[in-house]
Each structure stands twice: as structure tokens, then as C-alpha cells.
Design an enzyme around this catalytic site. Structure first.
Site, short mmCIF file in Angstrom:
data_model
loop_
_atom_site.label_atom_id
_atom_site.label_comp_id
_atom_site.label_asym_id
_atom_site.label_seq_id
_atom_site.Cartn_x
_atom_site.Cartn_y
_atom_site.Cartn_z
N CYS A 1 0.87 -1.18 0.00
CA CYS A 1 0.00 0.00 0.00
C CYS A 1 0.90 1.22 0.00
CB CYS A 1 -0.98 -0.03 1.17
SG CYS A 1 -0.21 0.01 2.80
N ASP B 1 -8.23 3.73 1.16
CA ASP B 1 -7.27 4.22 2.17
C ASP B 1 -8.04 4.72 3.39
OD1 ASP B 1 -5.37 5.51 3.64
OD2 ASP B 1 -4.48 6.55 1.94
N CYS C 1 -1.41 0.73 7.40
CA CYS C 1 -2.85 0.44 7.52
C CYS C 1 -3.25 -0.79 6.69
CB CYS C 1 -3.70 1.64 7.10
SG CYS C 1 -3.44 3.11 8.12
N ARG C 2 -3.39 -0.61 5.38
CA ARG C 2 -3.97 -1.66 4.56
C ARG C 2 -3.08 -2.87 4.37
NH1 ARG C 2 -5.10 2.22 -0.31
NH2 ARG C 2 -3.20 3.06 0.62
N SER C 3 -1.83 -2.67 3.96
CA SER C 3 -1.00 -3.85 3.68
C SER C 3 -0.63 -4.63 4.95
CB SER C 3 0.22 -3.53 2.81
OG SER C 3 1.08 -2.60 3.40
N ASN D 1 2.29 1.42 4.37
CA ASN D 1 2.59 0.16 5.07
C ASN D 1 2.29 0.24 6.57
OD1 ASN D 1 5.47 -2.05 5.58
ND2 ASN D 1 3.37 -2.61 5.17
P1 4NP Z 1 -1.78 2.79 4.09
O1 4NP Z 1 -2.43 4.14 4.67
O2 4NP Z 1 -1.24 3.15 2.72
O3 4NP Z 1 -2.92 1.87 4.05
O4 4NP Z 1 -0.69 2.40 5.06
C1 4NP Z 1 -1.76 5.36 4.72
C2 4NP Z 1 -0.84 5.58 5.71
C3 4NP Z 1 -0.21 6.81 5.79
C4 4NP Z 1 -0.50 7.79 4.86
C5 4NP Z 1 -1.42 7.55 3.87
C6 4NP Z 1 -2.04 6.32 3.79
N1 4NP Z 1 0.12 9.06 4.95
O5 4NP Z 1 -0.23 9.95 4.18
O6 4NP Z 1 1.01 9.23 5.81
#
Ligand code: 4NP
Length: 155
Positions: free
Chosen positions: A7, A122, A12-14, A10
Site C-alpha cells: 500500500c 485508504d 494500515c492496509r498492507s 505500510n
Molecule cells: P496505508 O495508509 O497506505 O494503508 O498504510 C496510509 C498511511 C499513511 C499515509 C497515507 C495512507 N500518509 O499519508 O502518511
């Protein structure tokens, strides 16, 4: 067989997909046949544990994401993994631009299941319900992926 889940951050989703896939592989008796890791296309959160909201939502469904630490996708991943699976189309485009001559199967994580959505939204800037939705989607996506992996694995 080696699977990398990707993602943006790294955190939240992954990591959610990572924990859920490990859990389902163990249930399917395939834990020693498939290696799993996760990574982000971005580097903002490298070295950090998953987002506390994701840790908590996962804990409530029986998944322990606390050992996971964020890392960024690197060039060697494209040689080492058989499947490199993106949570959304933006992650997928970033992976394809980095892939070079990789022989990995690079695709959306939800492309193997029967979910209404093809992307895992997201949850980072939204409410708690977004983290539950991520878990529901990655549970369905992992079931679809395992069905595909079973076809690939020699008996
Ligand atoms: P992820 O979510 O891609 O599912 O880990 C996010 C985590 C952090 C950010 C965006 C999405 N960020 O903008 O810091």
C-alpha cells in the site's frame, strides 16, 4: 511461493492484509508453503508499527499485527517475490513504474476474489469504520488469493 502486499504507507492496509493472509494460510495448512511480507511505496513511516487504529480493529477480529514494522518497497523485491499485490490503482501504477524486467505477477490484491470493490480504500484520513471495512475486504481478498495460490503450488 512468495507474496508481497503493498500500500502507500505500510501502516494500515498492507499490514492488515499481511496479518489476515498469514492467519488464513495457517488455517489452510499452507503456512510453510507461502512466504508473506508487506511494504509501502512511500517511506514516511519506515520502521514504525501499524497505525494504532488498524492494530485495534485487527485485534478485535483476532489478528495480532503488533510484530509488523513498516518498510518501503525496494528493487530487490521485484526479483524475490512471485506475487506483488497492490491495495489500490495508485499503488499498482507506482509498482509497475518500478518493476523493470521483473517476472513477478503484479496486480491488485482484490483481483482474485469476488468483492464488489477492486481497490481497498485508504482509511488513514477517515473514521474507525474505514478500518473495519479494510479488514472485511482483505479477508475476502485473502480467500480469493489462497484459492489462486493453491492452483499454482505443486501438490
Ligand atoms: P496505508 O495508509 O497506505 O494503508 O498504510 C496510509 C498511511 C499513511 C499515509 C497515507 C495512507 N500518509 O499519508 O502518511
Amino acid at each position: 511461493m512468495r507474496v508481497l502486499l503493498v500500500c502507500l504507507g505500510n501502516i494500515c492496509r498492507s499490514p492488515a492484509a499481511h496479518g489476515v493472509l498469514l492467519h488464513q494460510l495457517a488455517e489452510a495448512g499452507l503456512a510453510d508453503r507461502v512466504a508473506v511480507d508487506s511494504a509501502g511505496t512511500g517511506d514516511w513511516h519506515v520502521g514504525r508499527p501499524p497505525d494504532p487504529r488498524m492494530l485495534s480493529a485487527a485485534q478485535q477480529r483476532g489478528y495480532d499485527l503488533s510484530p509488523l514494522r513498516a518498510r518501503q518497497v525496494c528493487a530487490a523485491d521485484f526479483d524475490e517475490y512471485d506475487y506483488i499485490l497492490a491495495m489500490d490503482n495508485s499503488n499498482l501504477a507506482d509498482l509497475r513504474s518500478l518493476a523493470g524486467a521483473s517476472r513477478a505477477h503484479i496486480a491488485l490484491f482484490l483481483s482474485f476474489g469476488d468483492t464488489a470493490l477492486r481497490e481497498v480504500p485508504d482509511p488513514y484520513y477517515g473514521g474507525d469504520e474505514g478500518f473495519v471495512e479494510v479488514l472485511e475486504l482483505v479477508e475476502a481478498g485473502s480467500r480469493g488469493l489462497i484459492a489462486r495460490l493453491k492452483q499454482d503450488l505443486p501438490a
